[in-house]
Design an enzyme around this catalytic site. Structure first.
Site, short mmCIF file in Angstrom:
data_model
loop_
_atom_site.label_atom_id
_atom_site.label_comp_id
_atom_site.label_asym_id
_atom_site.label_seq_id
_atom_site.Cartn_x
_atom_site.Cartn_y
_atom_site.Cartn_z
N ASP A 230 0.87 -1.17 0.00
CA ASP A 230 0.00 0.00 0.00
C ASP A 230 0.91 1.23 0.00
O ASP A 230 2.11 1.12 0.29
CB ASP A 230 -0.90 -0.04 1.23
N ASP B 174 0.08 5.17 1.05
CA ASP B 174 -0.03 6.07 2.20
C ASP B 174 -0.07 5.26 3.50
O ASP B 174 -0.93 4.39 3.67
CB ASP B 174 -1.30 6.92 2.11
#
Length: 222
Positions: free
Chosen positions: A7, A9
């Site tokens: 992922d 952020d």
């Protein structure tokens, strides 16, 4: 193991500092005092709508909501790599993966308009084998489609990759794709939630823990 997918952020990059600056800049434009940074950090993983709701206490059906959201996104695009940094240990991890001929990629719900410029700001990192944004798929995480696409780009099966994320939707997506998952408690965890609740295969408190974990469990030459 042929690949590690991340992922963006809260997992690869600490993007919250830029969100804090621009959201409080927008509040300043609206003659409102700044919000504490930690309050903003806690909702970063839930996207622009969640941050605008937090900052202005307005729901999405409010007639001014969409205008505020767009102004927020415009400000963010102009400042998206000014204060963002990789989490401690991430750059070293990516270099180690590259040295062992293990691909890495990004699977994010962050739109490409923001993801691509952000990744370009860190072009000195080893080159990713895949960057998959919501623009590239019909279904975003927690649906496994983005992970399948990233694996296709890299040339591996989901079983040959590991997914690393800081939100329950990341772990759900990885599990739905049939790959091992690593939950990051150092990321942007919703208030009242805990990464330990997501039933990931592994849990790390710091990014520095990821490489030893991969060596122990997923590398043939351990």
């Amino acid at each position: 193991m042929k690949a590690v997918l991340f992922d963006l952020d809260g997992t690869l990059f600490d993007t919250a500092p830029d969100f804090i600056v621009v959201l409080n800049q927008l509040r300043h434009q609206e003659q409102l005092p700044p919000l504490p940074g930690e309050a903003i950090r806690a909702v970063v993983s839930n996207g622009a709508r969640a941050m605008v709701k937090l900052a202005f206490g307005r729901d999405e059906d409010d007639p001014v909501f969409e205008g505020l959201r767009q102004r927020f996104l415009d400000l963010y695009l102009a400042h998206l790599a000014e204060h963002t940094v990789p989490f401690p240990g991430i750059e070293d991890l990516l270099k180690k993966l590259a040295a062992h001929d293990i691909a890495w990629g990004v699977v994010t719900n962050k739109p490409a308009a923001y993801t691509i410029p952000l990744m370009q700001a860190f072009s000195h990192f080893p080159k990713p084998g895949a960057i998959v944004c919501p623009d590239d798929v019909t279904n975003r995480k927690p649906h496994p489609e983005p992970i399948y696409l990233a694996c296709s780009h890299i040339g591996c099966t989901p079983e040959q990759a590991v997914y690393v994320g800081d939100h329950e939707r990341d772990i759900e997506a990885g599990k739905a794709a049939g790959m091992p998952t690593i939950a990051c408690s150092y990321g942007y965890i919703d208030a009242g939630d805990s990464a330990a609740n997501w039933n990931a295969d592994h849990l790390v408190d710091r990014a520095e823990q990821i490489w030893p974990l991969l060596q122990e469990h997923y590398m043939a030459d351990n």
